[in-house]
Enzyme design. Sequence first.
Site, PDB file in Angstrom:
ATOM      1  N   ASP A  34      50.795   8.943 -32.700  1.00  0.00           N
ATOM      2  CA  ASP A  34      49.903   8.366 -33.718  1.00  0.00           C
ATOM      3  C   ASP A  34      49.657   9.306 -34.898  1.00  0.00           C
ATOM      4  O   ASP A  34      48.596   9.274 -35.527  1.00  0.00           O
ATOM      5  CB  ASP A  34      48.543   7.968 -33.094  1.00  0.00           C
ATOM      6  CG  ASP A  34      48.721   6.970 -31.969  1.00  0.00           C
ATOM      7  OD1 ASP A  34      49.656   6.150 -32.059  1.00  0.00           O
ATOM      8  OD2 ASP A  34      47.933   7.020 -31.013  1.00  0.00           O
TER       9      ASP A  34
ATOM     10  N   GLN B   4      56.038   8.257 -30.024  1.00  0.00           N
ATOM     11  CA  GLN B   4      55.176   9.212 -29.321  1.00  0.00           C
ATOM     12  C   GLN B   4      55.202  10.577 -30.028  1.00  0.00           C
ATOM     13  O   GLN B   4      55.385  10.607 -31.237  1.00  0.00           O
ATOM     14  CB  GLN B   4      55.571   9.333 -27.837  1.00  0.00           C
ATOM     15  CG  GLN B   4      55.273   8.087 -27.010  1.00  0.00           C
ATOM     16  CD  GLN B   4      56.337   7.013 -27.079  1.00  0.00           C
ATOM     17  OE1 GLN B   4      57.500   7.266 -26.903  1.00  0.00           O
ATOM     18  NE2 GLN B   4      55.928   5.784 -27.342  1.00  0.00           N
TER      19      GLN B   4
ATOM     20  N   GLY C  18      53.115   2.298 -31.354  1.00  0.00           N
ATOM     21  CA  GLY C  18      52.397   1.403 -32.265  1.00  0.00           C
ATOM     22  C   GLY C  18      52.354   2.058 -33.618  1.00  0.00           C
ATOM     23  O   GLY C  18      51.737   3.107 -33.787  1.00  0.00           O
ATOM     24  N   HIS C  19      53.053   1.489 -34.580  1.00  0.00           N
ATOM     25  CA  HIS C  19      53.166   2.092 -35.903  1.00  0.00           C
ATOM     26  C   HIS C  19      52.589   1.137 -36.935  1.00  0.00           C
ATOM     27  O   HIS C  19      53.041   0.003 -37.053  1.00  0.00           O
ATOM     28  CB  HIS C  19      54.628   2.416 -36.221  1.00  0.00           C
ATOM     29  CG  HIS C  19      55.289   3.296 -35.188  1.00  0.00           C
ATOM     30  ND1 HIS C  19      56.634   3.447 -35.071  1.00  0.00           N
ATOM     31  CD2 HIS C  19      54.757   4.072 -34.218  1.00  0.00           C
ATOM     32  CE1 HIS C  19      56.909   4.289 -34.080  1.00  0.00           C
ATOM     33  NE2 HIS C  19      55.788   4.673 -33.545  1.00  0.00           N
TER      34      HIS C  19
ATOM     35  N   LYS D 257      53.737   8.469 -38.089  1.00  0.00           N
ATOM     36  CA  LYS D 257      55.210   8.428 -38.210  1.00  0.00           C
ATOM     37  C   LYS D 257      55.665   7.170 -38.944  1.00  0.00           C
ATOM     38  O   LYS D 257      56.552   7.219 -39.788  1.00  0.00           O
ATOM     39  CB  LYS D 257      55.855   8.456 -36.808  1.00  0.00           C
ATOM     40  CG  LYS D 257      55.554   9.715 -36.029  1.00  0.00           C
ATOM     41  CD  LYS D 257      56.139   9.658 -34.624  1.00  0.00           C
ATOM     42  CE  LYS D 257      55.477   8.638 -33.728  1.00  0.00           C
ATOM     43  NZ  LYS D 257      54.093   8.895 -33.368  1.00  0.00           N
TER      44      LYS D 257
HETATM   45  P1  GDP Z   1      52.322   6.434 -35.594  1.00  0.00           P
HETATM   46  O1  GDP Z   1      52.247   5.909 -34.205  1.00  0.00           O
HETATM   47  O2  GDP Z   1      52.672   7.883 -35.630  1.00  0.00           O
HETATM   48  O3  GDP Z   1      53.199   5.624 -36.494  1.00  0.00           O
HETATM   49  O4  GDP Z   1      50.840   6.343 -36.177  1.00  0.00           O
HETATM   50  P2  GDP Z   1      49.868   5.070 -36.074  1.00  0.00           P
HETATM   51  O5  GDP Z   1      50.331   4.038 -37.043  1.00  0.00           O
HETATM   52  O6  GDP Z   1      49.677   4.670 -34.653  1.00  0.00           O
HETATM   53  O7  GDP Z   1      48.491   5.742 -36.511  1.00  0.00           O
HETATM   54  C1  GDP Z   1      48.315   6.315 -37.760  1.00  0.00           C
HETATM   55  C2  GDP Z   1      47.190   5.557 -38.487  1.00  0.00           C
HETATM   56  O8  GDP Z   1      46.775   6.306 -39.585  1.00  0.00           O
HETATM   57  C3  GDP Z   1      47.648   4.212 -39.044  1.00  0.00           C
HETATM   58  O9  GDP Z   1      46.582   3.320 -38.990  1.00  0.00           O
HETATM   59  C4  GDP Z   1      48.017   4.538 -40.489  1.00  0.00           C
HETATM   60  O10 GDP Z   1      47.851   3.430 -41.361  1.00  0.00           O
HETATM   61  C5  GDP Z   1      47.013   5.611 -40.804  1.00  0.00           C
HETATM   62  N1  GDP Z   1      47.464   6.644 -41.746  1.00  0.00           N
HETATM   63  C6  GDP Z   1      48.712   7.156 -41.908  1.00  0.00           C
HETATM   64  N2  GDP Z   1      48.692   8.142 -42.825  1.00  0.00           N
HETATM   65  C7  GDP Z   1      47.417   8.254 -43.238  1.00  0.00           C
HETATM   66  C8  GDP Z   1      46.750   9.134 -44.163  1.00  0.00           C
HETATM   67  O11 GDP Z   1      47.338  10.025 -44.767  1.00  0.00           O
HETATM   68  N3  GDP Z   1      45.395   8.965 -44.314  1.00  0.00           N
HETATM   69  C9  GDP Z   1      44.705   8.014 -43.641  1.00  0.00           C
HETATM   70  N4  GDP Z   1      43.407   7.914 -43.853  1.00  0.00           N
HETATM   71  N5  GDP Z   1      45.306   7.172 -42.772  1.00  0.00           N
HETATM   72  C10 GDP Z   1      46.631   7.312 -42.564  1.00  0.00           C
HETATM   73  P1  IMO Z   2      53.238   6.171 -31.036  1.00  0.00           P
HETATM   74  O1  IMO Z   2      54.720   5.979 -31.227  1.00  0.00           O
HETATM   75  C1  IMO Z   2      50.008   7.765 -28.601  1.00  0.00           C
HETATM   76  C2  IMO Z   2      50.585   7.743 -24.267  1.00  0.00           C
HETATM   77  C3  IMO Z   2      49.696   6.824 -23.451  1.00  0.00           C
HETATM   78  C4  IMO Z   2      49.581   7.637 -22.170  1.00  0.00           C
HETATM   79  C5  IMO Z   2      50.979   8.244 -22.032  1.00  0.00           C
HETATM   80  C6  IMO Z   2      51.916   7.477 -21.112  1.00  0.00           C
HETATM   81  O2  IMO Z   2      52.412   5.094 -31.576  1.00  0.00           O
HETATM   82  O3  IMO Z   2      52.840   7.537 -31.488  1.00  0.00           O
HETATM   83  P2  IMO Z   2      53.281   5.197 -21.364  1.00  0.00           P
HETATM   84  O4  IMO Z   2      52.811   3.792 -21.582  1.00  0.00           O
HETATM   85  O5  IMO Z   2      54.217   5.697 -22.418  1.00  0.00           O
HETATM   86  O6  IMO Z   2      53.819   5.432 -19.984  1.00  0.00           O
HETATM   87  O7  IMO Z   2      51.925   6.097 -21.460  1.00  0.00           O
HETATM   88  O8  IMO Z   2      51.524   8.257 -23.334  1.00  0.00           O
HETATM   89  N1  IMO Z   2      51.347   7.069 -25.350  1.00  0.00           N
HETATM   90  C7  IMO Z   2      51.045   7.205 -26.649  1.00  0.00           C
HETATM   91  N2  IMO Z   2      50.002   7.820 -27.260  1.00  0.00           N
HETATM   92  N3  IMO Z   2      50.970   7.173 -29.336  1.00  0.00           N
HETATM   93  C8  IMO Z   2      52.023   6.567 -28.743  1.00  0.00           C
HETATM   94  O9  IMO Z   2      53.070   6.078 -29.441  1.00  0.00           O
HETATM   95  C9  IMO Z   2      52.073   6.528 -27.333  1.00  0.00           C
HETATM   96  N4  IMO Z   2      52.929   5.999 -26.427  1.00  0.00           N
HETATM   97  C10 IMO Z   2      52.479   6.369 -25.229  1.00  0.00           C
HETATM   98  O10 IMO Z   2      48.442   6.634 -24.068  1.00  0.00           O
HETATM   99  O11 IMO Z   2      48.686   8.695 -22.361  1.00  0.00           O
HETATM  100 MG    MG Z   3      50.933   4.904 -32.955  1.00  0.00          MG
END
Ligand code: GDP
Ligand code: IMO
Ligand code: MG
Length: 429
Positions: free
Chosen positions: A13, A223, A40-41, A16
């Site tokens: 999270d 991840q 989850g992106h 990416k």
């Molecule tokens: P990922 O799993 O690495 O793709 O990240 P996620 O999408 O799960 O979580 C990142 C969250 O932060 C998302 O809701 C993005 O919209 C948000 N985000 C990404 N870059 C920034 C930033 O520079 N500032 C803020 N405030 N939010 C951001």
């Molecule tokens: P993105 O791509 C954050 C965590 C779960 C749990 C552990 C194992 O959005 O960054 P799993 O279902 O993979 O067997 O769970 O890994 N986890 C993540 N945490 N971002 C993710 O993906 C994750 N995918 C799995 O919360 O701790």
């Molecule tokens: Mg994510």
Amino acid sequence: MANVAVIGAQWGDEGKGKIVDWLAERADMVVRFQGGHNAGHTLVIGENVYKLSLLPSGIVRGTPSVIGNGVVLDPWALKAEIEKLTAQGVKVTPETLHIADNCALILPFHRDLDALREDASGAGKIGTTRRGIGPAYEDKVGRRAIRVCDLAHLDDLGPQLDRLTAHHDALRAGFGEPPVDREALLAELREIADFVLSFAKPVWLMLNDARKRGRRILFEGAQGVLLDVDHGTYPFVTSSNTIAGTAAGGSGLGPGAVGFVLGIAKAYTTRVGSGPFPTEQENEIGERLGTRGHEFGTVTGRKRRCGWFDAVLVRQSVAVSGVTGIALTKLDVLDGFDEVGICTGYRLRGQVIDHYPSNAADQAAVEPIYEMIEGWHESTAGARSWAQLPAQAIKYIRRIEELIQCPVALVSTSPEREDTILVRDPFSD
Ligand code: GDP
Ligand code: IMO
Ligand code: MG
């Protein structure tokens, strides 16, 4: 020509998806190489918000997108995600999406087993996303998996299904669950097979050909390194290798194809699920980071745990993943803090150490050593150039670079695609 691999340098999270979407403008294809729909992106493009789990983030721009062999694929989750994106106006066709025919499938009993184990583990649970990721990888490594290519031969699946269901029936019996209903499973697979097969091919051929023709490949990790099954906070990890090295093996290219490794790191730290987290702030600082950063999981909606930036962990991620440059995201979330903390080392039973130990008990026992840095009260939100950043924010970035021994290539200052500062272009490095 340079390829780029984007990987998470913390516990996932890190943002990416936003960075991959931004870089995808200059890529010829985007490739997922591990994980599944546990990812989850979130992408924010003007008024539109797109949430992707299994599909590569390049799909939103129409960049040809590939799901590599290292991914575990849930056919029903794939269909649901494609339908959701189609309803949002994104075109997902066999011309834009290519799925490796040697991907292992996630089946309904994998999801069951993931949940049964978590429910039976009480306080020791991993806090998985319950998507069946772990059980599906176990079957792949155990040489029992059904793969995408098998969907074209469902009538000949008998002996393979015997092995697979014998294994799962034994496990299910231990939980007091009935055996797998083979006929129902085959019927469900028959219904979805043609849909999945319409995207399936030997993508390694396509990727090797693209490489020969000098096409730019953007690899999208899911991840983060601290969730890597070898290098992460084992056993509180996911079931795949999340490091950049996996980009090659998980897509069918040689190690030389990986190119620039862009590690994504938040300007602070979050974690979702159980496991050690040395810099966690279970206080008003953590609450403030979570509220300002909207730290709730994209997949499960769970509240993310929050804490200060941990330079020891990111330095370790940089090393084991061969990170060339960092994209530092969510800098704006730190706006307004009087001071911000960086963890520069640990104390383990009285001894100062400069790396994260492997043993789970030691990982839980380390105490962070902090350096507190004066914060900034100006806003960085939406900044698109280095010149727009307050002096103290720049000092913070420079100190992080020093501690993690890696330069910052990009800075992100809001969820919006274009609110990104380019310091060093990964594609022309
Ligand atoms: P990922 O799993 O690495 O793709 O990240 P996620 O999408 O799960 O979580 C990142 C969250 O932060 C998302 O809701 C993005 O919209 C948000 N985000 C990404 N870059 C920034 C930033 O520079 N500032 C803020 N405030 N939010 C951001
Ligand atoms: P993105 O791509 C954050 C965590 C779960 C749990 C552990 C194992 O959005 O960054 P799993 O279902 O993979 O067997 O769970 O890994 N986890 C993540 N945490 N971002 C993710 O993906 C994750 N995918 C799995 O919360 O701790
Ligand atoms: Mg994510």
